[in-house]
Write an enzyme that holds these catalytic residues in place. Sequence first.
Site: not given
Lengths: 464, 138
Positions: A393-395, A434
Site C-alpha cells: 500500500n504505502d510503497v 503509515a
Amino acid sequence: MSGEFVPLLYLVSGVLFILALRGLSSPETSRQGNYMGMAGMAIAVVTTLAVARPETGLSWAMIVGGIAVGGGIGAVIARRIPMTAMPELVAAFHSLVGMAAVLVAAAAFYAPEAFGIGAPGVIRVASLVEMSLGAAIGAITFTGSVIAFAKLSGRMSGAPIMLPARHIINIALAIGLVTCVVLFCQEQTPVYFWAIVALSLLLGVLIIIPIGGATMPVVISMLNSYSGWAAAGIGFTLGNTALIVTGALVGSSGAILSYIMCKGMNRSFISVILGGFGGETAGPAAGGEQKPVKLGSAEDAAFLMKNASRVIIVPGYGMAVAQAQHALREMAEGLKEAGVEVKYAIHPVAGRMPGHMNVLLAEANVPYDEVFELEDINSEFPQTDVVYIIGANDVVNPAAEDDPSSPIYGMPVLQVWKAGTVLFNKRSLATGYAGIDNPVFYRDNTMMVLGDAKKMTEEIAKSL
Amino acid sequence: MTKRTLYTGLVLLALAMLSDAMWMGAAHAAEAGAEGGHDFISQFSIFVLAVFVGYYVVWSVTPALHTPLMSVTNAISSVIVVGALLAVAVEAADAVGSSGHVIAKVLGLIALVLASVNIFGGFLVTQRMLAMYRRKDR
C-alpha cells in the site's frame, strides 16, 4: 600445535567469512560462498580445540554434547521453518548471539587465565573494558531481539509502546551503565559485571518497544549490526582475529542494511530509534468523506490481465501474511502462457526484513531474473498495461511524491499510477501502516479487487 | 571502481593480519607477553580494516539476497563459539581451583549450545534459501 600457526589459521577463517559474504553478490556464486563460511567456522572450532585442548573426559563430553544438542536443534529449526517466518527466525538467532556474547564475557571474567587476560582480581583494564562492552552490547541485542521476535511472530502487538519520559529513562540507564563499567574496571567484582548486564538487558527492551511493526526491517538490520559489534568486543577480549574480523563484517553489514532500509522509508536512523512510527493514529485524510472507488471481481481482473501485453506484479507484506506467493506464481504462469510478459517489482522496505519478498518469490519458484528492484523498474510503469498490487500500500502511494504534508513525503515509491490500469488487491479499503490514505484507490484507472490475497489470486488464476 | 577498492582493502587487511600473526608469534616466543594480554593497536587496525572490507563487500551484495545475507552473517557471528569452547575447556581442578572455574565452565557450556544452534541453524537455513534462487530455465 605450534603457537605461530594459530593466528594464521584464524586469519584463514576470517578470510573465508569475507568470501562467504562476497559470494552473495550474485545467486550463482552464493551457494559456494555459503560453503566457504561453513569451512571457516570448522577451521575456527578445530583450531580452538587444538590450542586449548580439554584435558578431562568430562570437558570433551560437554563440548561434544553441547555441539550435538545445539547443532541438532539448529538443524531441525532450519529444516522446518516456513519461509514466511524468516524475519522472526532471524530475530531469534540474533538473540542467541547476544546471549552467547554475554555468557562468554562472564566466563572470561570468572576464568581469566583460560583466556590469557590475567588472573581473577587482576585482569587487565583494557580487557575489562572490552569485556564489558561485549557483554553490554550482547545483552542489549538479546532483549532487543526477543522483543523484535515477539512483535514479528505476533506474540506481542506490533503497535509501538510509548512509555512516558522514555528518553529520560534511557539516558539515565545509559549513565548508570557507564558508571557501572567504570566501577567494574576499578573493583573487578562480579556485582558490577552483573549490574552492567542487567542494565543493558533493560535498555534493550526499552529501545525496541517504542518501534512499530512496520519499521521492523530497520530494527532487524540494526540488531544484526549490534550482534556483530558484540562479537567484535568479545574478539578483542580473546585476542582472536577471526572473531574481530567477523564482528566487524557483521557490524558493518547490519549498519549498511539499516541505512538502505531507512532510505527506503525516507526516515532518518535517529527518528526510527527514537521510535513511535507505525500504528499511530490515522492521519487527517483517513476516514472522513467516502470518495468513490471502482470495485472489480476476479473475472474482471483476469480479463484485463489476459488482454494486456505487459504486466507488473507488486507484492507487499500482505502477500506474506496471506502466504499467497505460490498462488501468485501460478497466476503469473497462466499469464505467460497467454503470451503476457510478467515482471515483479520489489520495494526495498516491502515486507518485514530486507529481501523478504525476494525469498518468498524464490520459494514459489519465481526465477530471480523476473524480479526487479525499485530503481530498475520504476521507469517501466508508463509502458505497462496492467499493474497487480498484492498486499502492498504505502510503497505505491503517490502522496510520497506530490503531497509535502504527507508523513511519507519524500519516500521513494513505485510509480504504479503511470501504468494503463492498476489492479489493487487488498483485504479492505483500510489505510496502510503509515495510517494515510492512498490516492491511487480513487483514480479512474484503478480497479480495487477486495479480498484475501491468496483466495483472490487463486480465483484470478482460475478465470484466466 | 568498487571492485578495485575492495581488493585494495582485502590486501591491506591481509597484511595487517599477517603482521599481527607475526607479532603474536614473536610474543609467544617472548613468553606469551609480559602482561599476558593482546596487542590492542594491531588488533584495532585489523578491526578498522575489516569494517572497510565489510563495507565494500556488503554494498556489492545484490538486494535480492539481503535475507540470506542476514542469516549468513548471523551464522558467522556465532564464531563467538571459540570463546565458549575456551570456557568449557577450563578444568575445575586447575591451580586456583576457585568456584570461578566451575561457573565459567557452566556459562561456557550454555554459550556453546546457543552458538551451536546458531551455527547449524544459520548456515543450513541460508543454504535452504539459496537453493531456491533459480534462473529462468526454458
